[in-house]
Design a protein around this motif. Structure first.
Motif, PDB file in Angstrom:
ATOM      1  N   LEU A  82       0.810  -1.213   0.000  1.00  0.00           N
ATOM      2  CA  LEU A  82       0.000   0.000   0.000  1.00  0.00           C
ATOM      3  C   LEU A  82       0.845   1.266   0.000  1.00  0.00           C
ATOM      4  O   LEU A  82       0.447   2.287  -0.551  1.00  0.00           O
ATOM      5  CB  LEU A  82      -0.929   0.009   1.217  1.00  0.00           C
ATOM      6  N   VAL A  83       2.005   1.199   0.649  1.00  0.00           N
ATOM      7  CA  VAL A  83       2.889   2.362   0.714  1.00  0.00           C
ATOM      8  C   VAL A  83       4.329   1.879   0.533  1.00  0.00           C
ATOM      9  O   VAL A  83       4.679   0.768   0.912  1.00  0.00           O
ATOM     10  CB  VAL A  83       2.744   3.113   2.050  1.00  0.00           C
ATOM     11  N   SER A  84       5.166   2.742  -0.016  1.00  0.00           N
ATOM     12  CA  SER A  84       6.559   2.378  -0.245  1.00  0.00           C
ATOM     13  C   SER A  84       7.402   2.662   0.994  1.00  0.00           C
ATOM     14  O   SER A  84       7.087   3.548   1.805  1.00  0.00           O
ATOM     15  CB  SER A  84       7.121   3.153  -1.437  1.00  0.00           C
ATOM     16  N   ARG A  91      14.597   3.119  10.152  1.00  0.00           N
ATOM     17  CA  ARG A  91      14.224   3.251   8.746  1.00  0.00           C
ATOM     18  C   ARG A  91      13.817   1.884   8.200  1.00  0.00           C
ATOM     19  O   ARG A  91      14.417   0.868   8.548  1.00  0.00           O
ATOM     20  CB  ARG A  91      15.385   3.822   7.919  1.00  0.00           C
ATOM     21  N   PHE A  92      12.826   1.877   7.326  1.00  0.00           N
ATOM     22  CA  PHE A  92      12.364   0.612   6.737  1.00  0.00           C
ATOM     23  C   PHE A  92      13.316   0.097   5.658  1.00  0.00           C
ATOM     24  O   PHE A  92      13.386  -1.099   5.413  1.00  0.00           O
ATOM     25  CB  PHE A  92      10.953   0.787   6.146  1.00  0.00           C
ATOM     26  N   GLY A  93      14.016   0.998   4.993  1.00  0.00           N
ATOM     27  CA  GLY A  93      14.971   0.574   3.968  1.00  0.00           C
ATOM     28  C   GLY A  93      14.289  -0.070   2.784  1.00  0.00           C
ATOM     29  O   GLY A  93      13.704   0.610   1.946  1.00  0.00           O
ATOM     30  N   THR A  94      14.322  -1.412   2.676  1.00  0.00           N
ATOM     31  CA  THR A  94      13.685  -2.133   1.561  1.00  0.00           C
ATOM     32  C   THR A  94      12.452  -2.922   2.008  1.00  0.00           C
ATOM     33  O   THR A  94      11.899  -3.683   1.218  1.00  0.00           O
ATOM     34  CB  THR A  94      14.698  -3.096   0.920  1.00  0.00           C
ATOM     35  N   THR A  95      12.022  -2.758   3.241  1.00  0.00           N
ATOM     36  CA  THR A  95      10.868  -3.496   3.760  1.00  0.00           C
ATOM     37  C   THR A  95       9.579  -2.747   3.459  1.00  0.00           C
ATOM     38  O   THR A  95       9.450  -1.563   3.777  1.00  0.00           O
ATOM     39  CB  THR A  95      10.998  -3.702   5.276  1.00  0.00           C
ATOM     40  N   THR A  96       8.616  -3.413   2.840  1.00  0.00           N
ATOM     41  CA  THR A  96       7.324  -2.799   2.550  1.00  0.00           C
ATOM     42  C   THR A  96       6.545  -2.633   3.852  1.00  0.00           C
ATOM     43  O   THR A  96       6.217  -3.630   4.512  1.00  0.00           O
ATOM     44  CB  THR A  96       6.517  -3.664   1.568  1.00  0.00           C
ATOM     45  N   PRO A  97       6.200  -1.412   4.258  1.00  0.00           N
ATOM     46  CA  PRO A  97       5.587  -1.192   5.578  1.00  0.00           C
ATOM     47  C   PRO A  97       4.204  -1.807   5.739  1.00  0.00           C
ATOM     48  O   PRO A  97       3.886  -2.359   6.783  1.00  0.00           O
ATOM     49  CB  PRO A  97       5.529   0.332   5.689  1.00  0.00           C
TER      50      PRO A  97
END
Length: 457
Positions: free
Chosen positions: A173-175, A202-208
């Protein structure tokens, strides 16, 4: 609210997009070895799918066949010089047919097959997750059929298609990059500490956050009709038509999943409405028109050619209606504007001995996908598909069939798809564009083995 709902509707569009890119052309092991030709071939019970008129030429009292195919497909998307590959499971289209003689010139039977279906898994955290993570689409058809040989050279046939299906889809749903920007803003204003968040996280490459869409369609009805004519003792012509059907999902369910508690704390308030929103959508399965010609230059050799037109042009748009009254204003009319696509099929069979047949073939399959809607759910492209196969009859009337197809996609470079960045649209202070574009170079290949058996007397 409208900016929150849009990604859900984009995800729902994948219900039909997957079917369009993955029409099943592996519904007979025997014919897969001949490039899946069959419009002008007298195949007995299997003619009920390829051309119902062919069943009328059968001389068998009872004819039973079954095929199971394994499709192991791999798609690759190259984004900014890095390759991302799908982690697909094995798809297994099936086909079962049983036919019996009523009179010498009248046959009837029933088929069960999977005309559409696909399984694609880009994984949760690849760069295009906001467009698609995983999808599993299944469709099933039961077709009772009757075929009448009007004259020794002419036969007609018709079948009633009763079809239904299901879909299970996940998309982001969100980047991650946008949510990381949000955390930065929260940290700078002190809001992160108030919310109990680590301001350096930070999420980095993880889809939240992702949404799962799950739905089952109502029963759809269609017809499969055809005619077959022996031009000479060695040349046969055929034509067959499968009508368009509309698969209707009347109460699909949407569920939001969060990567962790940080994502939940930031996003749950805005995304909770999606958890309570059911949707209705229609999934058109297009008409299919086949022309075929077969030629038997000798008693041992059979050559066949089919031209298949699939009417994707009828798929102009996807309409999505939300069932809750407060969401009526957000019903969507999504333009698709796909094009009709052609597939050319060539095949040959040679009776090496009384008990052993060899086969070879080729399909050239063009894509209906619009350049303006090139989504990783359907990495469509023209495909070259060589096939080989053989049959062995250990006893009279019983056949064991094996076949193999290799699918080689010709590739698609700089294919793009636009989407709405949920948080960027909701929070213009982030300085990010609300409308974003995902661009990638796509490649596809697949390995397709198949096994079948048949018995007739």
């Amino acid at each position: 609210m409208k900016r929150i709902i849009i990604p859900l509707m984009t995800a729902a569009a994948a219900l039909t997009a997957s079917a369009e890119g993955y029409q099943i052309n592996t519904l007979s092991t025997r014919q897969l070895g001949m490039g899946h030709t069959g419009t002008a071939l007298k195949l007995g019970a299997e003619s009920m799918f390829f051309n119902p008129a062919g069943l009328g030429f059968s001389t068998s009292t009872l004819d039973i066949t079954g095929s199971v195919t394994g499709i192991k497909a791999t798609a690759t998307a190259t984004v900014d010089g890095t390759d991302y590959k799908t982690n697909n499971g094995l798809s297994t289209p099936i086909s079962f047919n049983a036919a019996f003689r009523i009179y010498d010139n009248l046959q009837a039977g029933v088929s069960f097959y999977t005309p559409y279906g696909s399984s694609i898994n880009w994984t949760d955290n690849w760069p295009g997750a906001v467009l698609n993570q995983r999808v599993d689409l299944k469709s099933y058809t039961i077709q009772p059929t009757v075929s009448w040989r009007i004259t020794p050279r002419l036969s007609v046939g018709a079948g009633l298609m009763l079809s239904w299906g299901s879909v299970d889809l996940n998309k982001g749903l969100v980047s991650a990059s946008t949510v990381d920007r949000v955390i930065g803003v929260l940290a700078a204003t002190g809001a992160a500490q108030v919310m109990g968040l680590d301001p350096s996280y930070r999420f980095g490459t993880t889809t939240p956050a992702s949404v799962n869409l799950n739905g089952t369609s109502n029963l759809a009805l269609g017809v499969n009709v055809g005619a077959m004519f022996d031009v000479t003792d060695r040349i046969t012509a055929g034509v067959a038509f499968r009508s368009k059907m509309t698969m209707k999902v009347k109460a699909g369910e949407a569920t939001v999943n969060y990567a962790n508690e940080v994502a939940r704390a930031i996003l749950e308030k805005d995304l909770n409405i999606i958890n309570s929103a059911n949707f209705a959508a229609e999934m058109p399965c297009p008409y299919v028109l086949n022309f075929g010609l077969s030629y038997r230059p000798t008693d041992k050799l059979t050559l066949a050619a089919d031209a298949q037109l699939t009417g994707w042009k009828t798929y102009k748009s996807l309409d999505i209606d939300f069932l809750a009254e407060q969401l009526d204003a957000y019903d969507q009319h999504l333009e698709k504007n796909y094009s009709n696509s052609w597939a050319v099929k060539l095949g040959a069979q040679y009776a090496l001995t009384h008990r052993f047949d060899l086969r070879a073939g080729m399909m050239i399959d063009t894509s209906p996908v619009s350049e303006l809607h090139y989504n990783p759910e359907t990495p469509g492209m023209t495909k070259i598909e060589p096939t080989v196969g053989f049959s062995f009859r250990p006893i009279e009337g019983f056949s064991i069939d094996l076949a193999f197809m290799y699918v080689a996609g010709l590739g698609k470079d700089n294919a793009s798809c636009s989407y709405t960045d949920l948080l960027a649209a909701k929070m213009p202070a982030l300085g990010l564009p609300a409308e974003a574009t995902f661009t990638a170079n796509y490649k596809v290949h697949a390995l397709i083995p198949s096994i079948g058996v048949s018995y007739r007397f």
